[in-house]
Design a protein around this motif. Structure first.
Motif, PDB file in Angstrom:
ATOM      1  N   CYS A 199      21.383 -41.644   3.982  1.00 48.83           N
ATOM      2  CA  CYS A 199      21.830 -40.494   3.176  1.00 48.83           C
ATOM      3  C   CYS A 199      21.457 -39.186   4.186  1.00 48.83           C
ATOM      4  O   CYS A 199      22.098 -38.029   4.102  1.00 48.83           O
ATOM      5  CB  CYS A 199      21.138 -40.427   1.869  1.00 48.83           C
ATOM      6  N   ASP A 200      20.226 -39.012   4.749  1.00 47.76           N
ATOM      7  CA  ASP A 200      19.473 -37.832   5.356  1.00 47.76           C
ATOM      8  C   ASP A 200      20.072 -37.926   6.886  1.00 47.76           C
ATOM      9  O   ASP A 200      20.051 -36.701   7.307  1.00 47.76           O
ATOM     10  CB  ASP A 200      18.241 -38.170   5.074  1.00 47.76           C
ATOM     11  N   SER A 201      20.328 -38.809   7.400  1.00 45.85           N
ATOM     12  CA  SER A 201      20.805 -38.831   8.884  1.00 45.85           C
ATOM     13  C   SER A 201      21.964 -39.411   9.379  1.00 45.85           C
ATOM     14  O   SER A 201      21.814 -40.700   9.372  1.00 45.85           O
ATOM     15  CB  SER A 201      19.269 -39.342   9.656  1.00 45.85           C
ATOM     16  N   PRO A 202      22.982 -38.859   9.424  1.00 45.40           N
ATOM     17  CA  PRO A 202      24.250 -39.452   9.359  1.00 45.40           C
ATOM     18  C   PRO A 202      24.090 -40.257  10.797  1.00 45.40           C
ATOM     19  O   PRO A 202      23.507 -39.791  11.929  1.00 45.40           O
ATOM     20  CB  PRO A 202      25.142 -38.204   9.680  1.00 45.40           C
ATOM     21  N   ILE A 203      25.033 -41.415  10.918  1.00 44.32           N
ATOM     22  CA  ILE A 203      24.832 -42.305  12.353  1.00 44.32           C
ATOM     23  C   ILE A 203      26.201 -42.089  13.070  1.00 44.32           C
ATOM     24  O   ILE A 203      27.144 -41.926  12.267  1.00 44.32           O
ATOM     25  CB  ILE A 203      24.471 -43.528  12.239  1.00 44.32           C
ATOM     26  N   LEU A 204      26.246 -42.093  14.247  1.00 46.66           N
ATOM     27  CA  LEU A 204      27.703 -41.957  14.939  1.00 46.66           C
ATOM     28  C   LEU A 204      28.225 -43.498  15.203  1.00 46.66           C
ATOM     29  O   LEU A 204      27.356 -44.359  15.487  1.00 46.66           O
ATOM     30  CB  LEU A 204      27.422 -41.529  16.645  1.00 46.66           C
ATOM     31  N   THR A 205      29.322 -43.683  14.966  1.00 48.92           N
ATOM     32  CA  THR A 205      30.122 -44.648  15.051  1.00 48.92           C
ATOM     33  C   THR A 205      31.144 -44.664  16.024  1.00 48.92           C
ATOM     34  O   THR A 205      31.725 -43.648  16.170  1.00 48.92           O
ATOM     35  CB  THR A 205      30.489 -45.398  13.636  1.00 48.92           C
ATOM     36  N   ASP A 206      31.974 -45.855  16.192  1.00 53.40           N
ATOM     37  CA  ASP A 206      33.220 -45.886  16.997  1.00 53.40           C
ATOM     38  C   ASP A 206      33.077 -45.054  18.225  1.00 53.40           C
ATOM     39  O   ASP A 206      33.892 -44.144  18.621  1.00 53.40           O
ATOM     40  CB  ASP A 206      34.415 -45.374  16.288  1.00 53.40           C
ATOM     41  N   GLY A 207      31.846 -45.407  18.857  1.00 51.44           N
ATOM     42  CA  GLY A 207      31.812 -44.592  20.134  1.00 51.44           C
ATOM     43  C   GLY A 207      31.636 -43.084  20.204  1.00 51.44           C
ATOM     44  O   GLY A 207      31.782 -42.368  21.019  1.00 51.44           O
ATOM     45  N   GLY A 208      31.221 -42.710  19.139  1.00 54.15           N
ATOM     46  CA  GLY A 208      30.734 -41.241  18.544  1.00 54.15           C
ATOM     47  C   GLY A 208      32.092 -40.440  18.239  1.00 54.15           C
ATOM     48  O   GLY A 208      32.056 -39.479  18.182  1.00 54.15           O
ATOM     49  N   LYS A 209      33.115 -41.172  17.937  1.00 53.61           N
ATOM     50  CA  LYS A 209      34.353 -40.582  17.447  1.00 53.61           C
ATOM     51  C   LYS A 209      34.118 -40.023  16.053  1.00 53.61           C
ATOM     52  O   LYS A 209      34.724 -39.372  15.562  1.00 53.61           O
ATOM     53  CB  LYS A 209      35.508 -41.426  17.366  1.00 53.61           C
ATOM     54  N   MET A 210      33.172 -40.866  15.308  1.00 57.20           N
ATOM     55  CA  MET A 210      33.025 -40.489  13.808  1.00 57.20           C
ATOM     56  C   MET A 210      31.740 -40.407  13.358  1.00 57.20           C
ATOM     57  O   MET A 210      30.623 -41.217  14.215  1.00 57.20           O
ATOM     58  CB  MET A 210      33.752 -41.462  12.893  1.00 57.20           C
ATOM     59  N   SER A 211      31.137 -39.910  12.363  1.00 51.90           N
ATOM     60  CA  SER A 211      29.671 -39.985  11.792  1.00 51.90           C
ATOM     61  C   SER A 211      29.967 -40.688  10.516  1.00 51.90           C
ATOM     62  O   SER A 211      30.910 -40.499   9.797  1.00 51.90           O
ATOM     63  CB  SER A 211      28.856 -38.849  11.857  1.00 51.90           C
ATOM     64  N   PHE A 212      28.758 -41.508  10.051  1.00 49.86           N
ATOM     65  CA  PHE A 212      28.686 -42.213   8.668  1.00 49.86           C
ATOM     66  C   PHE A 212      27.378 -41.847   8.158  1.00 49.86           C
ATOM     67  O   PHE A 212      26.437 -41.732   8.737  1.00 49.86           O
ATOM     68  CB  PHE A 212      28.940 -43.748   8.961  1.00 49.86           C
ATOM     69  N   SER A 213      27.644 -41.729   6.702  1.00 51.36           N
ATOM     70  CA  SER A 213      26.537 -41.288   5.854  1.00 51.36           C
ATOM     71  C   SER A 213      26.652 -41.787   4.674  1.00 51.36           C
ATOM     72  O   SER A 213      27.898 -42.241   4.386  1.00 51.36           O
ATOM     73  CB  SER A 213      25.845 -39.992   5.974  1.00 51.36           C
ATOM     74  N   LEU A 214      25.828 -41.761   3.662  1.00 52.58           N
ATOM     75  CA  LEU A 214      25.906 -42.095   2.471  1.00 52.58           C
ATOM     76  C   LEU A 214      25.787 -40.914   1.413  1.00 52.58           C
ATOM     77  O   LEU A 214      24.864 -40.138   1.598  1.00 52.58           O
ATOM     78  CB  LEU A 214      25.038 -43.083   1.969  1.00 52.58           C
ATOM     79  N   ASP A 215      26.357 -40.793   0.358  1.00 51.53           N
ATOM     80  CA  ASP A 215      26.240 -39.727  -0.755  1.00 51.53           C
ATOM     81  C   ASP A 215      24.867 -40.383  -1.700  1.00 51.53           C
ATOM     82  O   ASP A 215      24.855 -41.369  -1.933  1.00 51.53           O
ATOM     83  CB  ASP A 215      27.226 -39.798  -1.695  1.00 51.53           C
ATOM     84  N   LYS A 216      24.114 -39.537  -1.449  1.00 55.38           N
ATOM     85  CA  LYS A 216      22.591 -39.940  -2.178  1.00 55.38           C
ATOM     86  C   LYS A 216      22.413 -40.271  -3.377  1.00 55.38           C
ATOM     87  O   LYS A 216      21.866 -41.101  -4.013  1.00 55.38           O
ATOM     88  CB  LYS A 216      21.445 -38.823  -1.904  1.00 55.38           C
ATOM     89  N   LYS A 217      23.417 -39.458  -4.354  1.00 54.43           N
ATOM     90  CA  LYS A 217      23.546 -39.986  -5.881  1.00 54.43           C
ATOM     91  C   LYS A 217      24.338 -41.234  -6.159  1.00 54.43           C
ATOM     92  O   LYS A 217      23.840 -41.916  -7.070  1.00 54.43           O
ATOM     93  CB  LYS A 217      23.906 -38.996  -6.490  1.00 54.43           C
ATOM     94  N   THR A 218      25.367 -41.548  -5.193  1.00 59.49           N
ATOM     95  CA  THR A 218      26.140 -42.507  -5.713  1.00 59.49           C
ATOM     96  C   THR A 218      26.310 -43.745  -4.569  1.00 59.49           C
ATOM     97  O   THR A 218      26.602 -44.968  -4.807  1.00 59.49           O
ATOM     98  CB  THR A 218      27.557 -42.042  -5.938  1.00 59.49           C
ATOM     99  N   GLY A 219      25.914 -43.589  -3.380  1.00 57.56           N
ATOM    100  CA  GLY A 219      25.995 -44.488  -2.303  1.00 57.56           C
ATOM    101  C   GLY A 219      27.337 -44.583  -1.853  1.00 57.56           C
ATOM    102  O   GLY A 219      27.398 -45.533  -1.241  1.00 57.56           O
ATOM    103  N   LYS A 220      28.058 -43.859  -2.261  1.00 61.58           N
ATOM    104  CA  LYS A 220      29.599 -44.001  -1.782  1.00 61.58           C
ATOM    105  C   LYS A 220      29.629 -43.387  -0.269  1.00 61.58           C
ATOM    106  O   LYS A 220      28.619 -42.644   0.349  1.00 61.58           O
ATOM    107  CB  LYS A 220      30.604 -42.844  -2.364  1.00 61.58           C
ATOM    108  N   LYS A 221      30.752 -43.675   0.655  1.00 57.28           N
ATOM    109  CA  LYS A 221      30.756 -43.623   2.061  1.00 57.28           C
ATOM    110  C   LYS A 221      31.183 -41.954   2.175  1.00 57.28           C
ATOM    111  O   LYS A 221      32.113 -41.728   1.524  1.00 57.28           O
ATOM    112  CB  LYS A 221      31.771 -44.526   2.635  1.00 57.28           C
ATOM    113  N   CYS A 222      30.598 -41.403   3.285  1.00 59.76           N
ATOM    114  CA  CYS A 222      31.122 -40.327   3.925  1.00 59.76           C
ATOM    115  C   CYS A 222      31.178 -40.669   5.266  1.00 59.76           C
ATOM    116  O   CYS A 222      30.533 -41.169   5.990  1.00 59.76           O
ATOM    117  CB  CYS A 222      30.095 -39.142   3.712  1.00 59.76           C
ATOM    118  N   PHE A 223      32.344 -39.917   5.618  1.00 62.12           N
ATOM    119  CA  PHE A 223      32.652 -39.938   7.109  1.00 62.12           C
ATOM    120  C   PHE A 223      33.241 -38.520   7.517  1.00 62.12           C
ATOM    121  O   PHE A 223      33.806 -37.940   6.722  1.00 62.12           O
ATOM    122  CB  PHE A 223      33.806 -40.977   7.411  1.00 62.12           C
TER     123      PHE A 223
END
Length: 261
Positions: free
Chosen positions: A76-100
């Motif tokens: 939730c607090d620290s997005p991670i890089l995925t797909d070789g740094g092409k995208m970042s991934f995180s979670l919505d803190k209230k719901t756990g839904k995916k953010c890209f």
């Protein structure tokens, strides 16, 4: 008397797993029994996306989280890089839904390969290795897309352009934006319902205005959509100002973010 404390902890954990992260946080303050049960991996396994391990495996970020609860809040607090740094991934803190967030390098930006118009550089505030710096164009047009299967199902999403403005920016008052399912609607059809957004102007009737973010960037809403079963193919967001062919410059683009409403 704390009657919940008389219930076995594994039962309380199972109960909490059917609520939400927000409800779990609230209930954990109401009872010692719930407070202890709220630490269980049984609870947070349900709140994490079902494919979280697959997503994390595509990242080079080191996630040293001894519990799933800590992993949840780390995402939730620290997005991670995925797909070789092409995208970042995180979670919505209230719901756990995916953010890209799709990085600027993965966007289709007109003239971005011409150094006279756009420059690529690192930025100390960016989560990505490069950002796009608008030097000078008359034709501003950029778009980014993501596969709906990657997003949380049965979820309303909002799409944002994440950017900064350099001092001395110019020609960036307004633009048109839209979001479309690529396989369902053509560019021309979507353009007919495009919304007017204000990139730099803080006033304007009927316009979406930019606003500051907690990470020192700014964002402007590009549009909304509902992701049903994740079987709608690509969803694309586009921002353009190609009608008033006046000079534009001073825009720094980090990426386009797809975030639960």
């Amino acid at each position: 008397m704390d009657y919940f404390g008389l219930i076995p902890e594994d039962c309380l954990s199972e109960i909490l797993s059917f609520t939400s992260p927000e409800d779990t946080a609230r209930l954990s303050t109401s009872s010692r029994g719930f407070n202890s049960a709220a630490e269980s991996d049984v609870v947070w396994e349900k709140f994490l996306p079902s494919d979280y391990q697959n997503i994390i495996s595509k990242s080079k970020s080191l996630l040293a989280s001894p519990s799933l609860k800590q992993l949840y809040f780390s995402l939730c607090d620290s997005p991670i890089l995925t797909d070789g740094g092409k995208m970042s991934f995180s979670l919505d803190k209230k719901t756990g839904k995916k953010c890209f967030m799709v990085s600027a390098r993965e966007l289709a930006i007109s003239w971005s390969d011409t150094p006279h118009y756009w420059a690529w550089s690192s930025h100390p505030d960016s989560r990505f290795s490069e950002v796009a710096n608008l030097r000078f164009v008359c034709w501003l047009d950029m778009r980014g897309k993501i596969e709906t299967r990657l997003l949380s199902k049965r979820t309303n999403y909002v799409v944002y352009l994440v950017f900064k403005l350099k001092s001395g920016y110019y020609g960036l008052e307004t633009a048109n934006t839209f979001v479309r399912f690529v396989d369902r609607e053509s560019d021309n059809e979507a353009e007919e319902r495009a919304s007017v957004v204000s990139i730099s102007r803080q006033e304007g009737p009927g316009e979406n205005r930019s606003k500051g973010r907690d990470d020192e960037w700014m964002e402007i809403e590009m549009g909304k959509f509902f992701n049903d079963t994740g079987e709608d193919g690509d969803v694309e967001a586009r921002l353009m100002e190609v009608r008033r062919l006046s000079a534009k410059g001073g825009l720094i683009v980090q990426g386009i973010e797809f975030r639960p409403e």
